[in-house]
Design an enzyme around this catalytic site. Structure first.
Site, PDB file in Angstrom:
ATOM      1  N   SER A  56       1.425  -1.134  -4.958  1.00  0.00           N
ATOM      2  CA  SER A  56       2.334  -0.920  -6.143  1.00  0.00           C
ATOM      3  C   SER A  56       3.356  -2.037  -5.938  1.00  0.00           C
ATOM      4  O   SER A  56       3.322  -2.853  -5.155  1.00  0.00           O
ATOM      5  CB  SER A  56       3.230   0.320  -5.860  1.00  0.00           C
ATOM      6  OG  SER A  56       2.716   1.626  -5.599  1.00  0.00           O
TER       7      SER A  56
HETATM    8  N1  SAH Z   1       1.131   3.719  -1.540  1.00  0.00           N
HETATM    9  C1  SAH Z   1       0.103   2.579  -2.081  1.00  0.00           C
HETATM   10  C2  SAH Z   1      -0.204   2.568  -3.299  1.00  0.00           C
HETATM   11  C3  SAH Z   1      -1.511   3.436  -3.333  1.00  0.00           C
HETATM   12  S1  SAH Z   1      -2.293   3.452  -4.860  1.00  0.00           S
HETATM   13  C4  SAH Z   1       0.932   1.108  -1.714  1.00  0.00           C
HETATM   14  O1  SAH Z   1       1.941   1.039  -1.010  1.00  0.00           O
HETATM   15  O2  SAH Z   1       0.998   0.501  -2.665  1.00  0.00           O
HETATM   16  C5  SAH Z   1      -2.669   5.378  -4.929  1.00  0.00           C
HETATM   17  C6  SAH Z   1      -3.630   5.879  -3.966  1.00  0.00           C
HETATM   18  O3  SAH Z   1      -3.864   7.156  -4.153  1.00  0.00           O
HETATM   19  C7  SAH Z   1      -5.113   4.982  -3.996  1.00  0.00           C
HETATM   20  O4  SAH Z   1      -5.458   4.434  -2.783  1.00  0.00           O
HETATM   21  C8  SAH Z   1      -6.016   6.438  -4.266  1.00  0.00           C
HETATM   22  O5  SAH Z   1      -7.037   6.365  -3.668  1.00  0.00           O
HETATM   23  C9  SAH Z   1      -5.105   7.556  -3.631  1.00  0.00           C
HETATM   24  N2  SAH Z   1      -5.406   9.018  -4.243  1.00  0.00           N
HETATM   25  C10 SAH Z   1      -5.614   9.449  -5.452  1.00  0.00           C
HETATM   26  N3  SAH Z   1      -5.910  10.658  -5.533  1.00  0.00           N
HETATM   27  C11 SAH Z   1      -5.682  11.190  -4.211  1.00  0.00           C
HETATM   28  C12 SAH Z   1      -5.507  12.377  -3.743  1.00  0.00           C
HETATM   29  N4  SAH Z   1      -5.997  13.699  -4.200  1.00  0.00           N
HETATM   30  N5  SAH Z   1      -5.151  12.693  -2.350  1.00  0.00           N
HETATM   31  C13 SAH Z   1      -4.925  11.561  -1.677  1.00  0.00           C
HETATM   32  N6  SAH Z   1      -4.861  10.161  -2.334  1.00  0.00           N
HETATM   33  C14 SAH Z   1      -5.377  10.148  -3.398  1.00  0.00           C
END
Ligand code: SAH
Length: 210
Positions: free
Chosen positions: A63
């Site tokens: 992000s």
């Molecule tokens: N927190 C991260 C951003 C992650 S992007 C940062 O620090 O930048 C969002 C993430 O959510 C992705 O890796 C994706 O695989 C995950 N995701 C999507 N659906 C999900 C679910 N049902 N349970 C857990 N993770 C999920």
């Protein structure tokens, strides 16, 4: 390695965020403390302190710093709070939150096992005591007592799933992007005795929750 250049770039980023955003010094201090360059793939290292999302593989992204700052601030965290993150990704946001709440109280779940594994190793190497599990946010950490706060870094199309809301104590906060691609809103929900209080914090763009 955290070089003098990394440190300087991070300070510049924090100065920009301080000007642009209405967030607390505590949140800015957390952003200032986390080496974002250690969370991005090598080929993006020179852009690690740009205020933008970057690809981390598997079609996922890290992000943008301003989004991490805004979401973290909305959670209104205190040291010692137990926090539930859905979507670990590379682990950056979890590290920022851990800077505020301290060791051992951040619990994060990631759907893609390879990302969960890499994030766990990275957080460990950097000295962050965060519990990372591979799985689905809808039913993760069900054995744990309820959390003080939860946030999602992936967007559920139709609102925060009940299984996640149930994991947060009365009076606790949930911050999440909600809605379909192109029409997502960032919301803060406060869990009340008889329902959720909802605050809208504008349009956003996140990967969909799977
Ligand atoms: N927190 C991260 C951003 C992650 S992007 C940062 O620090 O930048 C969002 C993430 O959510 C992705 O890796 C994706 O695989 C995950 N995701 C999507 N659906 C999900 C679910 N049902 N349970 C857990 N993770 C999920």
């Amino acid at each position: 390695m955290d070089t003098a250049d990394d440190e300087a770039a991070r300070q510049r980023l924090v100065a920009t965020l301080r000007q642009r955003l209405d967030v607390s010094e505590r949140t800015l201090a957390a952003i200032a403390a986390v080496p974002r360059h250690a969370f991005v793939p090598d080929r993006y290292r020179s852009r690690a302190y740009d205020d933008r999302p970057l690809p981390i593989g598997r079609e996922q992204t890290i992000s943008a710093p301003h989004m991490v700052a805004v979401m973290t601030d909305l959670l209104d965290l205190e040291p010692g709070d137990a926090v539930f993150e859905v979507g670990t990704g590379c682990g950056y946001h979890a590290a920022v939150v851990a800077e505020i709440v301290g060791p051992g109280t951040v619990y994060s779940v990631e759907r893609v096992p390879a990302l969960a594994e890499a994030a766990r190793e990275r957080l460990d190497r950097l000295g962050y005591d965060v519990t990372v599990r591979a799985g689905d946010g809808r039913d993760a950490f069900a054995e744990r007592p309820v959390f003080d706060a939860a946030y999602l870094t992936c967007a559920p199309a139709d609102g925060v799933p009940a299984g996640i809301v149930d994991r947060v104590r009365t009076g606790g906060r949930i911050v999440a992007p909600i809605g379909r691609d192109g029409a997502q809103r960032l919301v803060r929900l406060t869990v009340g005795e008889d329902g959720l209080e909802r605050e809208d914090h504008g349009g956003v763009r996140f990967v969909p929750m799977r």
